[in-house]
Design a protein around this motif. Structure first.
Motif, mmCIF file in Angstrom:
data_model
loop_
_atom_site.group_PDB
_atom_site.id
_atom_site.type_symbol
_atom_site.label_atom_id
_atom_site.label_comp_id
_atom_site.label_asym_id
_atom_site.label_seq_id
_atom_site.Cartn_x
_atom_site.Cartn_y
_atom_site.Cartn_z
ATOM 1 N N PRO A 226 0.814 -1.212 0.000
ATOM 2 C CA PRO A 226 0.000 0.000 0.000
ATOM 3 C C PRO A 226 0.841 1.251 0.000
ATOM 4 C CG PRO A 226 0.005 -1.022 2.179
ATOM 5 C CD PRO A 226 0.726 -1.962 1.254
ATOM 6 N N LEU A 227 0.242 2.325 -0.522
ATOM 7 C CA LEU A 227 0.954 3.593 -0.578
ATOM 8 C C LEU A 227 1.214 4.163 0.804
ATOM 9 C CD1 LEU A 227 -0.760 5.375 -3.571
ATOM 10 C CD2 LEU A 227 1.531 4.441 -3.460
ATOM 11 N N GLU A 228 0.475 3.719 1.833
ATOM 12 C CA GLU A 228 0.703 4.205 3.176
ATOM 13 C C GLU A 228 2.118 3.897 3.646
ATOM 14 O OE1 GLU A 228 -1.922 2.762 2.123
ATOM 15 O OE2 GLU A 228 -3.714 3.777 2.860
ATOM 16 N N ASP A 229 2.786 2.900 3.016
ATOM 17 C CA ASP A 229 4.121 2.512 3.443
ATOM 18 C C ASP A 229 5.113 3.644 3.295
ATOM 19 O OD1 ASP A 229 3.196 0.050 4.080
ATOM 20 O OD2 ASP A 229 3.851 -0.909 2.239
ATOM 21 N N SER A 230 4.928 4.470 2.276
ATOM 22 C CA SER A 230 5.836 5.599 2.102
ATOM 23 C C SER A 230 5.753 6.534 3.294
ATOM 24 C CB SER A 230 5.481 6.347 0.812
ATOM 25 O OG SER A 230 6.278 7.494 0.660
ATOM 26 N N ALA B 168 -1.228 8.454 18.947
ATOM 27 C CA ALA B 168 -2.570 8.777 18.441
ATOM 28 C C ALA B 168 -2.527 9.220 16.982
ATOM 29 C CB ALA B 168 -3.197 9.872 19.309
ATOM 30 N N VAL B 169 -1.422 9.885 16.584
ATOM 31 C CA VAL B 169 -1.297 10.369 15.203
ATOM 32 C C VAL B 169 -0.824 9.268 14.269
ATOM 33 C CG1 VAL B 169 -0.128 12.025 13.709
ATOM 34 C CG2 VAL B 169 -0.889 12.734 15.979
ATOM 35 N N GLY C 186 1.955 15.322 10.034
ATOM 36 C CA GLY C 186 0.806 15.765 9.254
ATOM 37 C C GLY C 186 1.159 16.000 7.803
ATOM 38 N N ASN C 187 2.346 16.561 7.557
ATOM 39 C CA ASN C 187 2.792 16.764 6.172
ATOM 40 C C ASN C 187 2.955 15.434 5.456
ATOM 41 O OD1 ASN C 187 2.838 19.544 6.449
ATOM 42 N ND2 ASN C 187 4.991 19.609 7.040
ATOM 43 N N ASN C 188 3.505 14.431 6.155
ATOM 44 C CA ASN C 188 3.650 13.103 5.549
ATOM 45 C C ASN C 188 2.288 12.528 5.160
ATOM 46 O OD1 ASN C 188 6.398 13.223 5.909
ATOM 47 N ND2 ASN C 188 6.405 11.989 7.766
ATOM 48 N N ILE C 189 1.323 12.696 6.045
ATOM 49 C CA ILE C 189 -0.015 12.165 5.766
ATOM 50 C C ILE C 189 -0.643 12.889 4.582
ATOM 51 C CG2 ILE C 189 -2.340 11.919 6.710
ATOM 52 C CD1 ILE C 189 -1.046 11.493 9.454
ATOM 53 N N ARG C 190 -0.464 14.219 4.532
ATOM 54 C CA ARG C 190 -1.022 14.975 3.402
ATOM 55 C C ARG C 190 -0.359 14.580 2.084
ATOM 56 N NH1 ARG C 190 -1.507 18.931 7.442
ATOM 57 N NH2 ARG C 190 0.630 19.661 7.141
ATOM 58 N N ARG D 106 7.442 4.849 6.370
ATOM 59 C CA ARG D 106 8.904 4.958 6.404
ATOM 60 C C ARG D 106 9.322 6.344 6.885
ATOM 61 N NH1 ARG D 106 11.704 1.118 3.519
ATOM 62 N NH2 ARG D 106 13.350 2.593 3.010
ATOM 63 N N LYS D 107 8.628 7.363 6.406
ATOM 64 C CA LYS D 107 8.955 8.715 6.852
ATOM 65 C C LYS D 107 8.663 8.892 8.340
ATOM 66 C CE LYS D 107 8.218 10.978 2.386
ATOM 67 N NZ LYS D 107 7.430 11.985 1.633
ATOM 68 N N ASN D 108 7.569 8.295 8.799
ATOM 69 C CA ASN D 108 7.224 8.426 10.213
ATOM 70 C C ASN D 108 8.221 7.679 11.096
ATOM 71 O OD1 ASN D 108 4.986 10.010 9.652
ATOM 72 N ND2 ASN D 108 3.613 8.256 9.502
ATOM 73 N N LEU D 109 8.702 6.522 10.655
ATOM 74 C CA LEU D 109 9.733 5.826 11.417
ATOM 75 C C LEU D 109 11.012 6.653 11.472
ATOM 76 C CD1 LEU D 109 10.701 3.363 12.952
ATOM 77 C CD2 LEU D 109 11.314 2.293 10.770
#
Length: 452
Positions: free
Chosen positions: A29-33, A139-140, A205-209, A36-39
């Motif tokens: 899934p694209l959420e993986d990108s 939570a985020v 938040g920027n990563n999610i956007r 990785r940034k969140n990790l």
């Protein structure tokens, strides 16, 4: 090409689209990108935590006279450093970061914080409010079940620190009581918490956007490709249906050419010859439609060279538009072997046809090599693009021709070029007219690439 050119808002780079499609095709899934940034953000936060803990230990020991178990606390910091190094190695793997991995990383951070608090006064330590940072990040970043689990873990850890901890050995200094130090510590911890939350939650938040924007791009292109598939099916069906009447007309015209009553009249003979030429042209168009739809390609596709392909393309288009003033220039530096790509041929024909409609007396078609790309430029001396058309370039049904269903020309051009890994650029020229530039990687046409 101006008004008639009918497509396209700039598309994302082909490599980015290819990466997104590859991710979906392989079940990633694209959420993986974003994962990785969140990790990576958690790793950066852990470096900050390690540095802050070292500074805090040094400060309270050297300046406040507080005795802390330095060796165990430095051991915890060493564990955080090793965890960070392991996380960096994990990021080198070409696979996405899961929710479970982020949950485990935050649990390790909570465990490290709990151990340091246990060694430095337990729940009375003003830095216990750093638990809120972990809970907020959870939570985020995490799914609901794991964020709830993280809250329960932090609550249990805090509750345990109220009864199980190592008391601080404090030497009271003049002017600084224990309560004053506690308040100062709370102030420092509050400021630290607020600063870290603003910085890291904003970046998350920027990563999610960015992830949502990529998903929106992919949905848009999927819708466009579905639109093209439906148009391709319609065109293919129409081409099949037209094949029979065109063959019938060809047979009838052939019979007419052999009838003495018709061949005796030179004017009728010329008109029959003109009609036969137009029927042959229609049959050629039908054949190219079927080839572009993937039918008959096995019979028609073949190997050629870049110069033969481009020269033949220009000659064929010029033959179908005898009134057009086409200036063809080919400065491609080497005559490399390629696979004859009928879809690219149709794309160039489409652009040339648009230029012909607004500027039949002057059209420039130039081919060149730029690095590892083929660049095709088509210029006209028409009225230029309408600003509204340029703003929505690449979208279907964007046209000033006023025809029902018009505006599909460059829409198809953009999508075909994107499939081949290329791009399209269009602009109005300073001295009048318009320019459409097609670029695509040579690997998309080379025999070596297509043979693999």
């Amino acid at each position: 090409m101006s008004a008639p050119l009918d497509s396209a808002a700039p598309v994302p780079p082909a490599t980015r689209l290819a990466e997104m499609r590859a991710r979906l095709l392989h079940g990633v899934p694209l959420e993986d990108s974003a994962g990785r940034k969140n990790l990576l953000l958690l790793i950066q936060l852990r470096w900050i935590a390690a540095a802050g803990q070292i500074a805090s230990i040094a400060f309270v020991t050297l300046f406040l006279g507080v005795t802390v178990p330095i060796a165990p606390m430095l051991g915890v910091i060493l564990g955080l450093v090793l965890l960070n190094l392991g996380s960096l190695l994990r990021l080198r793997l070409k696979r996405g970061v899961t929710n479970l991995e982020l949950f485990a990383a935050l649990l390790f951070d909570v465990a490290g914080l709990t151990t340091q608090l246990y060694l430095s006064g337990g729940a009375a330590n003003p830095f216990t409010s750093l638990y809120l940072l972990q809970v907020t990040l959870g939570a985020v970043l995490l799914k609901p079940w794991s964020s709830i689990a993280l809250v329960l873990v932090t609550v249990l850890c805090f509750a345990g620190l109220t009864t199980n901890y190592r008391p601080l050995e404090f030497v009271e200094q003049e002017g600084l009581g224990l309560m004053s130090l506690h308040i100062i510590g709370m102030l420092i911890c509050f400021a630290l918490n607020a600063a870290l939350l603003v910085v890291f939650v904003t970046r998350i938040g920027n990563n999610i956007r960015e992830r949502d924007a990529r998903l929106a791009d992919l949905r848009q292109h999927a819708a466009e490709e579905d639109h093209i598939v439906r148009m391709g099916l319609l065109a293919s069906g129409a081409a099949h249906e037209l094949g029979t009447p065109l063959s019938t007309l060809s047979i009838i015209l052939g019979d007419w050419r052999r009838m003495p009553s018709l061949t005796a009249n030179p004017e009728l003979a010329d008109e029959i010859e003109a009609m036969q030429a137009e029927v042959r042209r229609c049959k050629s168009i039908v054949t190219h439609i079927l080839m572009s739809a993937g039918e008959a390609r096995g019979l028609e596709a073949g190997m050629t060279t870049m110069h033969q392909f481009l020269d033949g393309l220009a000659a064929d288009w010029r033959a179908t538009r005898p009134n057009a003033n086409l200036r063809y220039e080919n400065s491609f530096d080497r005559n490399m072997p390629i696979v004859s790509e009928s879809t690219l041929r149709q794309v160039v024909f489409n652009v040339l046809d648009n230029a012909y409609e607004v500027s039949p007396d002057r059209i420039l078609f130039h081919a060149a090599r730029v690095g590892d790309q083929l660049r095709l430029r088509v210029e006209d001396r028409g009225p230029g693009f309408d600003p509204a058309i340029l703003a929505s370039l690449g979208k279907p049904y964007q046209s000033t021709k006023g025809r029902l269903g018009g505006g599909l020309g460059l829409f198809l051009v953009f999508n075909v070029l994107r499939k081949l890994g290329g791009n399209v650029h269009a602009e109005n020229l300073a001295n009048g007219g318009a320019l459409v530039e097609l670029t695509l990687p040579l690997d998309a046409l080379s025999i070596e690439e297509n043979a693999t």
